[in-house]
Design an enzyme around this catalytic site. Structure first.
Site, PDB file in Angstrom:
ATOM      1  N   ASP A  12       8.373  -3.456   7.467  1.00 36.61           N
ATOM      2  CA  ASP A  12       7.357  -4.349   6.880  1.00 36.61           C
ATOM      3  C   ASP A  12       8.030  -5.546   6.193  1.00 36.61           C
ATOM      4  OD1 ASP A  12       8.311  -2.986   4.684  1.00 36.61           O
ATOM      5  OD2 ASP A  12       6.352  -2.392   3.898  1.00 36.61           O
ATOM      6  N   ASP A  18       7.282   0.905  10.205  1.00 34.03           N
ATOM      7  CA  ASP A  18       6.917   1.055   8.798  1.00 34.03           C
ATOM      8  C   ASP A  18       5.411   1.156   8.631  1.00 34.03           C
ATOM      9  OD1 ASP A  18       8.936   1.286   6.942  1.00 34.03           O
ATOM     10  OD2 ASP A  18       9.293  -0.873   6.812  1.00 34.03           O
ATOM     11  N   LYS A  68       7.797   5.263   9.313  1.00 32.63           N
ATOM     12  CA  LYS A  68       8.533   5.391   8.057  1.00 32.63           C
ATOM     13  C   LYS A  68       7.573   5.039   6.933  1.00 32.63           C
ATOM     14  CE  LYS A  68      11.745   2.171   6.626  1.00 32.63           C
ATOM     15  NZ  LYS A  68      11.143   1.665   5.371  1.00 32.63           N
ATOM     16  N   GLU A  99       7.314   4.716   2.439  1.00 27.99           N
ATOM     17  CA  GLU A  99       8.046   4.678   1.180  1.00 27.99           C
ATOM     18  C   GLU A  99       7.553   5.796   0.266  1.00 27.99           C
ATOM     19  OE1 GLU A  99       8.119   0.758  -0.561  1.00 27.99           O
ATOM     20  OE2 GLU A  99       8.803  -0.146   1.316  1.00 27.99           O
ATOM     21  N   GLU A 110      17.686   3.353  -0.219  1.00 31.19           N
ATOM     22  CA  GLU A 110      17.862   1.912  -0.443  1.00 31.19           C
ATOM     23  C   GLU A 110      18.337   1.639  -1.865  1.00 31.19           C
ATOM     24  OE1 GLU A 110      14.809  -0.752   0.947  1.00 31.19           O
ATOM     25  OE2 GLU A 110      15.780  -2.485  -0.009  1.00 31.19           O
TER      26      GLU A 110
END
Ligand code: KIV
Length: 270
Positions: A52, A91, A121, A123, A187
Site C-alpha cells: 500500500d 497489502d 499481508k 499490519e 519493519e
C-alpha cells in the site's frame, strides 16, 4: 501464469515457508504494475509485494491511509499479469480488515479471487490475531506486518519511528505465527530483537530496517532503484540512480525536440 516449463521455479506459499528451514534467504520487492513486476520477476526475486506504499510512491499521497481496496486490486491485477514465478502478495489497505474478521475475509477473498495473487499481508500482530486466524482457516495465506506499521501513523505521530518495545514486538510476532501467518514482516526494529524473533519463529521473517539476521528482506522498489525524492533512511541501500538517469534522458529528449535534432532522418519515413 504457471506452465510446465517454469513450474520448478514457481514460488508457492509452502516453498516460501520451506526456505527458512533450507537456509535460503528470501528476496521480496514491491511492484505496482506489470512492467516492473515483469522485470523483478525476470531478475529472480522470490516474492513481489503489491504494497500500500503505492499510495505514497505512485499516487503522491503523504501516507498510505487513503489507498482503497479497489485501488489495491487494480494494481495487483497488473502485477499478477506481469509475473511468472514470484509469489505475489497484496497489502490489505487501511480499514479493509480492521473492522472485523468477517470484513477481512470478504476483502481478502476479493483480492485473491479478482487478482490471482497468492497471499495478502496485513499490519498487526497480537491485536489482529483473530483476523489472521480467520483468514488462515478460510485458506487465505496471510503475512503479518509488525514493528513500525505505516497505517498506525496517526497513533505513532510519524512514519520513521524505530520500534523498540521488545516485549510488544515478541508478542506480536509470536501471536501472528500462532494465529497462522506464514511469514512476518519486521519493519524498523533493532537488529538484536529481529534476530531473536527470527530464531524463535518457525515461519520466515522478512525485514525492512531490521538488520541482516532476518530470513529475508523487502524494500520499496523506488527507494532501492534511486527513484525516490530525498527519502534516505539508514536502512536503505541504493542499487541504482534511476532518478538522475531519467532526468538526464528526458532533458536530452526535450533539448533535441527544441533544437530540431530529433527526429533525424533515420527516424523519419520517406
Ligand atoms: O507497503 C509496503 O510497501 C510495505 C513494505 C514497506 C514492507 O508494507
Amino acid at each position: 501464469m504457471a506452465d510446465a516449463a517454469n513450474e520448478g521455479r514457481l514460488m508457492t506459499v509452502p516453498r516460501f515457508v520451506a526456505a527458512k528451514a533450507e537456509g535460503r534467504r528470501l528476496v521480496m520487492l514491491t511492484a505496482y504494475d506489470a512492467l516492473w513486476a515483469g522485470l523483478f520477476d525476470q531478475a529472480g526475486v522470490d516474492a513481489i509485494l503489491v504494497g500500500d506504499t503505492v499510495g505514497m510512491v505512485v499516487q503522491g499521497h503523504d501516507t498510505t491511509l487513503p489507498v482503497t481496496l479497489d485501488e489495491m486490486i487494480y494494481h495487483a491485477k497488473m502485477v499478477v499479469r506481469g509475473t511468472r514465478n514470484a509469489l505475489v502478495v497484496v497489502d490489505m489497505p487501511f480499514m479493509s480488515f480492521q473492522v472485523s474478521p468477517e470484513q477481512a475475509i470478504t476483502n481478502a477473498g476479493r483480492i485473491l479471487k479478482e487478482t490471482g495473487a497468492s497471499a495478502v499481508k496485513l499490519e498487526g500482530g497480537e491485536y489482529q490475531a483473530e483476523t489472521i486466524r480467520a483468514l488462515s482457516r478460510a485458506d487465505i495465506p496471510v503475512i503479518a506486518h509488525v514493528g513500525m506499521k505505516p497505517q498506525s501513523i496517526r497513533m505513532l505521530g510519524g512514519m520513521s519511528r524505530i520500534q523498540r518495545d521488545e516485549e510488544r514486538l515478541r508478542i506480536d510476532a509470536r501471536s501472528a505465527e500462532e494465529a497462522g501467518a506464514f511469514a512476518v514482516v519486521l519493519e524498523l526494529i533493532p537488529r538484536g530483537i529481529a534476530d531473536e524473533i527470527t530464531q524463535e519463529l518457525s515461519i520466515p521473517t522478512i525485514g525492512i530496517g531490521a538488520g541482516g539476521g532476518c530470513d529475508g528482506q523487502v524494500l520499496v522498489n523506488q527507494d532501492m532503484l534511486g527513484l525516490g525524492n530525498g527519502f534516505n533512511p539508514k536502512f536503505l541501500k541504493r542499487y541504482a540512480d534511476l532518478r538522475s538517469q531519467v532526468l538526464e534522458a528526458v532533458s536530452h529528449y526535450a533539448e533535441d525536440v527544441r533544437t530540431g535534432a530529433f527526429p533525424g532522418e533515420e527516424h523519419s519515413h520517406d
